[in-house]
Design a protein around this motif. Structure first.
Motif, PDB file in Angstrom:
ATOM      1  N   LEU A  69      15.469   3.491 -41.433  1.00  0.00           N
ATOM      2  CA  LEU A  69      15.751   2.129 -41.878  1.00  0.00           C
ATOM      3  C   LEU A  69      14.543   1.259 -41.572  1.00  0.00           C
ATOM      4  O   LEU A  69      13.845   1.480 -40.572  1.00  0.00           O
ATOM      5  CB  LEU A  69      16.969   1.548 -41.153  1.00  0.00           C
ATOM      6  CG  LEU A  69      18.332   2.169 -41.440  1.00  0.00           C
ATOM      7  CD1 LEU A  69      19.371   1.617 -40.468  1.00  0.00           C
ATOM      8  CD2 LEU A  69      18.749   1.885 -42.877  1.00  0.00           C
ATOM      9  N   ASP A  70      14.315   0.253 -42.395  1.00  0.00           N
ATOM     10  CA  ASP A  70      13.204  -0.660 -42.147  1.00  0.00           C
ATOM     11  C   ASP A  70      13.560  -2.035 -42.708  1.00  0.00           C
ATOM     12  O   ASP A  70      14.583  -2.195 -43.391  1.00  0.00           O
ATOM     13  CB  ASP A  70      11.919  -0.133 -42.795  1.00  0.00           C
ATOM     14  CG  ASP A  70      10.667  -0.591 -42.065  1.00  0.00           C
ATOM     15  OD1 ASP A  70      10.759  -1.533 -41.243  1.00  0.00           O
ATOM     16  OD2 ASP A  70       9.590  -0.020 -42.313  1.00  0.00           O
ATOM     17  N   ILE A  71      12.736  -2.997 -42.391  1.00  0.00           N
ATOM     18  CA  ILE A  71      12.876  -4.348 -42.922  1.00  0.00           C
ATOM     19  C   ILE A  71      11.608  -4.693 -43.672  1.00  0.00           C
ATOM     20  O   ILE A  71      10.506  -4.552 -43.144  1.00  0.00           O
ATOM     21  CB  ILE A  71      13.105  -5.386 -41.793  1.00  0.00           C
ATOM     22  CG1 ILE A  71      14.394  -5.099 -41.040  1.00  0.00           C
ATOM     23  CG2 ILE A  71      13.099  -6.802 -42.369  1.00  0.00           C
ATOM     24  CD1 ILE A  71      15.662  -5.253 -41.859  1.00  0.00           C
ATOM     25  N   ASP A  72      11.761  -5.134 -44.892  1.00  0.00           N
ATOM     26  CA  ASP A  72      10.633  -5.642 -45.671  1.00  0.00           C
ATOM     27  C   ASP A  72      10.760  -7.163 -45.685  1.00  0.00           C
ATOM     28  O   ASP A  72      11.692  -7.711 -46.270  1.00  0.00           O
ATOM     29  CB  ASP A  72      10.677  -5.084 -47.097  1.00  0.00           C
ATOM     30  CG  ASP A  72       9.491  -5.547 -47.937  1.00  0.00           C
ATOM     31  OD1 ASP A  72       8.537  -6.117 -47.356  1.00  0.00           O
ATOM     32  OD2 ASP A  72       9.504  -5.347 -49.165  1.00  0.00           O
ATOM     33  N   GLY A  73       9.842  -7.829 -45.004  1.00  0.00           N
ATOM     34  CA  GLY A  73       9.921  -9.284 -44.904  1.00  0.00           C
ATOM     35  C   GLY A  73      10.045  -9.723 -43.465  1.00  0.00           C
ATOM     36  O   GLY A  73       9.745  -8.969 -42.536  1.00  0.00           O
ATOM     37  N   ASP A  74      10.504 -10.936 -43.275  1.00  0.00           N
ATOM     38  CA  ASP A  74      10.574 -11.545 -41.943  1.00  0.00           C
ATOM     39  C   ASP A  74      11.647 -10.872 -41.091  1.00  0.00           C
ATOM     40  O   ASP A  74      12.835 -10.911 -41.419  1.00  0.00           O
ATOM     41  CB  ASP A  74      10.871 -13.039 -42.078  1.00  0.00           C
ATOM     42  CG  ASP A  74      10.777 -13.758 -40.752  1.00  0.00           C
ATOM     43  OD1 ASP A  74      11.737 -13.672 -39.950  1.00  0.00           O
ATOM     44  OD2 ASP A  74       9.745 -14.393 -40.487  1.00  0.00           O
ATOM     45  N   LEU A  75      11.221 -10.236 -39.994  1.00  0.00           N
ATOM     46  CA  LEU A  75      12.160  -9.500 -39.145  1.00  0.00           C
ATOM     47  C   LEU A  75      13.179 -10.426 -38.503  1.00  0.00           C
ATOM     48  O   LEU A  75      14.368 -10.091 -38.405  1.00  0.00           O
ATOM     49  CB  LEU A  75      11.394  -8.723 -38.068  1.00  0.00           C
ATOM     50  CG  LEU A  75      12.234  -7.940 -37.059  1.00  0.00           C
ATOM     51  CD1 LEU A  75      13.092  -6.892 -37.757  1.00  0.00           C
ATOM     52  CD2 LEU A  75      11.326  -7.284 -36.013  1.00  0.00           C
ATOM     53  N   TYR A  76      12.741 -11.586 -38.036  1.00  0.00           N
ATOM     54  CA  TYR A  76      13.664 -12.516 -37.385  1.00  0.00           C
ATOM     55  C   TYR A  76      14.762 -12.967 -38.355  1.00  0.00           C
ATOM     56  O   TYR A  76      15.949 -12.996 -38.001  1.00  0.00           O
ATOM     57  CB  TYR A  76      12.902 -13.739 -36.864  1.00  0.00           C
ATOM     58  CG  TYR A  76      11.931 -13.437 -35.753  1.00  0.00           C
ATOM     59  CD1 TYR A  76      12.376 -13.215 -34.455  1.00  0.00           C
ATOM     60  CD2 TYR A  76      10.569 -13.379 -35.998  1.00  0.00           C
ATOM     61  CE1 TYR A  76      11.483 -12.947 -33.427  1.00  0.00           C
ATOM     62  CE2 TYR A  76       9.668 -13.113 -34.979  1.00  0.00           C
ATOM     63  CZ  TYR A  76      10.126 -12.897 -33.688  1.00  0.00           C
ATOM     64  OH  TYR A  76       9.239 -12.629 -32.681  1.00  0.00           O
ATOM     65  N   GLU A  77      14.369 -13.323 -39.571  1.00  0.00           N
ATOM     66  CA  GLU A  77      15.369 -13.759 -40.558  1.00  0.00           C
ATOM     67  C   GLU A  77      16.331 -12.624 -40.882  1.00  0.00           C
ATOM     68  O   GLU A  77      17.550 -12.840 -41.000  1.00  0.00           O
ATOM     69  CB  GLU A  77      14.682 -14.250 -41.825  1.00  0.00           C
ATOM     70  CG  GLU A  77      15.663 -14.777 -42.870  1.00  0.00           C
ATOM     71  CD  GLU A  77      14.994 -15.231 -44.156  1.00  0.00           C
ATOM     72  OE1 GLU A  77      15.730 -15.512 -45.130  1.00  0.00           O
ATOM     73  OE2 GLU A  77      13.748 -15.285 -44.206  1.00  0.00           O
ATOM     74  N   ALA A  78      15.809 -11.401 -41.014  1.00  0.00           N
ATOM     75  CA  ALA A  78      16.670 -10.261 -41.312  1.00  0.00           C
ATOM     76  C   ALA A  78      17.681 -10.031 -40.195  1.00  0.00           C
ATOM     77  O   ALA A  78      18.874  -9.803 -40.457  1.00  0.00           O
ATOM     78  CB  ALA A  78      15.816  -9.009 -41.517  1.00  0.00           C
ATOM     79  N   LEU A  79      17.231 -10.093 -38.943  1.00  0.00           N
ATOM     80  CA  LEU A  79      18.147  -9.876 -37.819  1.00  0.00           C
ATOM     81  C   LEU A  79      19.192 -10.982 -37.745  1.00  0.00           C
ATOM     82  O   LEU A  79      20.348 -10.719 -37.401  1.00  0.00           O
ATOM     83  CB  LEU A  79      17.360  -9.785 -36.517  1.00  0.00           C
ATOM     84  CG  LEU A  79      16.460  -8.547 -36.365  1.00  0.00           C
ATOM     85  CD1 LEU A  79      15.660  -8.620 -35.069  1.00  0.00           C
ATOM     86  CD2 LEU A  79      17.282  -7.262 -36.413  1.00  0.00           C
ATOM     87  N   GLU A  80      18.802 -12.209 -38.050  1.00  0.00           N
ATOM     88  CA  GLU A  80      19.785 -13.303 -38.067  1.00  0.00           C
ATOM     89  C   GLU A  80      20.861 -13.032 -39.105  1.00  0.00           C
ATOM     90  O   GLU A  80      22.061 -13.212 -38.844  1.00  0.00           O
ATOM     91  CB  GLU A  80      19.086 -14.629 -38.363  1.00  0.00           C
ATOM     92  CG  GLU A  80      18.407 -15.261 -37.170  1.00  0.00           C
ATOM     93  CD  GLU A  80      18.026 -16.700 -37.433  1.00  0.00           C
ATOM     94  OE1 GLU A  80      18.801 -17.601 -37.056  1.00  0.00           O
ATOM     95  OE2 GLU A  80      16.956 -16.910 -38.026  1.00  0.00           O
TER      96      GLU A  80
END
Length: 427
Positions: A69-80
């Motif tokens: 799994l990964d995040i493309d973009g702002d990690l903080y916004e994704a976690l929120e």
């Protein structure tokens, strides 16, 4: 036509009762969900198996650490956004009636059709698996500490910067650098302890020696620093020697329970009490009380959590326990204060620094991201992903008041009752 992400988004809405707040990008190139903001990247079917076998935080963590799994973009916004999903799931648990339960299982059966072989994938190698001995025994605590701290001093140096301080900084001005904010924190503690030339300071959980060096250099203290991390002790001793302070600072590999050379004029415990554990905290407080001279001060700097609705059934965070701080436990600040008082301390001041830790963690994440390739060379890709996730998620937890951090100043009050404290608060 690629359609996996569309199917996953529809299944998620059935389970959660609302649309996913984050875009999903699947291994077949398909996408679904909000077009704006970050995307959750599902690289392979194994990622779904991880989520299916361990739904929730641990399954996501295993997928993240392994790179499935990964995040493309702002990690903080994704976690929120993803934390909002978790909260909604807690508030809307699966129905309990047989008919409703069968209905709830239908999306799971559909996910099974996407996952491939229904076999649980092995956890990433960075995960702690077996732990030996009684929790918070001397041996088990040493193993837990070494899992987190003995991963290379150079690795820590990339993240922490030249200060080599692994605890909440004190941002006394908005334009301060991380190094300046850490120096301000160390100085704040020295002032609270009223350190002076020749005073004997015990630094419990001394890390790489930064507090010991500051207290000796700036305040003339005689310092004993203890740690149960071999790598920390090695670097701390080198720093002390390089500073020409071997006559004023002693670094020991020693557990606080093994100390018997009091009295000390002051004790600092900075970011160490989180490792003590609930069942041991009173013994920890008793030990430190016994090591202080009458009139001596303790500064206990410790992360705190919000009180749980049912403290008897409180469970530690699975991701943190498996990947970051094995056997680490957070307690509410009220519990810490009560146990210090039960041990005989007079608590004189509680200083909340919650927002300061959020800023500190964001600075550490920025350091890690700026030095990512070197960090991978010093560790593993999985280790770097563990650190990035845990620090970013922790920053949000502090910002959202799910956890806090407090400096508790306590006194071993003399029998006369004369505290020797200033009449007004001076920091």
């Amino acid at each position: 036509m690629a359609h996996t992400a569309v199917r996953l988004a529809a299944l998620s809405q059935q389970v959660l009762g609302r649309p996913l707040p984050i875009r999903v990008r699947a291994w077949d190139g398909s996408e679904a969900g909000p077009p704006d903001g970050p995307a959750l990247v599902i690289r392979n079917r194994r990622a779904l198996r991880r989520l299916l076998w361990k739904p929730g935080e641990l399954g996501f963590a295993r997928g993240w650490v392994s790179g499935d799994l990964d995040i493309d973009g702002d990690l903080y916004e994704a976690l929120e956004r993803l934390s909002g999903v978790a909260l909604h799931r807690e508030q809307n648990p699966l129905p309990a009636s047989p008919r409703a339960a069968l209905d709830a299982l239908r999306p799971i059966r559909e996910v099974l059709a996407l996952t491939g072989p229904p076999v649980p994938p092995p956890p990433p190698v960075e995960e702690v698996r077996r732990r030996r001995g009684v929790m918070h025994s001397l041996r088990r605590d040493r193993e837990a500490i070494r899992h987190h701290y003995d991963v290379g001093n150079d690795f820590y140096g990339l993240i922490l910067g030249p200060s080599m301080v692994y605890s909440c900084a004190y941002w006394d001005r908005p334009d301060a650098t991380l190094e300046e904010a850490q120096r301000a924190k160390l100085d704040l503690i020295c002032r609270k302890l009223a350190l002076g030339p020749g005073m004997r300071l015990l630094d419990v959980g001394c890390g790489w020696g930064s507090m010991a060096l500051h207290a000796a250099e700036q305040y003339g203290a005689q310092v004993v620093g203890i740690t149960i991390s071999n790598e920390q002790a090695d670097l701390a001793r080198k720093r002390v020697s390089d500073a020409g302070l071997s006559g004023r600072i002693e670094i020991r590999i020693q557990d606080y329970r093994e100390l018997a050379d009091g009295p000390y004029d002051a004790i600092s415990s900075i970011g160490m009490a989180e490792h003590v554990g609930r069942v041991q905290f009173r013994a920890y407080a008793d030990t430190l009380y016994g090591l202080l001279r009458p009139g001596g001060r303790l500064l206990n700097h410790q992360i705190a959590r919000r009180p749980a609705p049912d403290e008897a059934h409180y469970h530690v965070d699975e991701f943190i326990d498996r990947y970051v701080f094995p056997d680490g436990e957070l307690t509410p600040v009220g519990t810490t204060v009560s146990l210090l008082e039960e041990a005989g301390f007079e608590v004189r001041d509680v200083h909340a620094l919650r927002e300061h830790y959020a800023s500190t963690l964001r600075a550490w994440v920025a350091n890690l991201e700026a030095n990512r390739e070197r960090a991978i060379q010093l560790g593993t890709p999985g280790r770097v992903r563990v650190w990035r996730l845990y620090m970013a998620a922790s920053a949000l937890a502090f910002e959202q008041n799910r956890i806090g951090v407090n400096q508790v100043l306590a006194l071993r009050t003399p029998e006369s009752g004369l505290s020797g404290m200033p009449p007004t608060r001076v920091v």
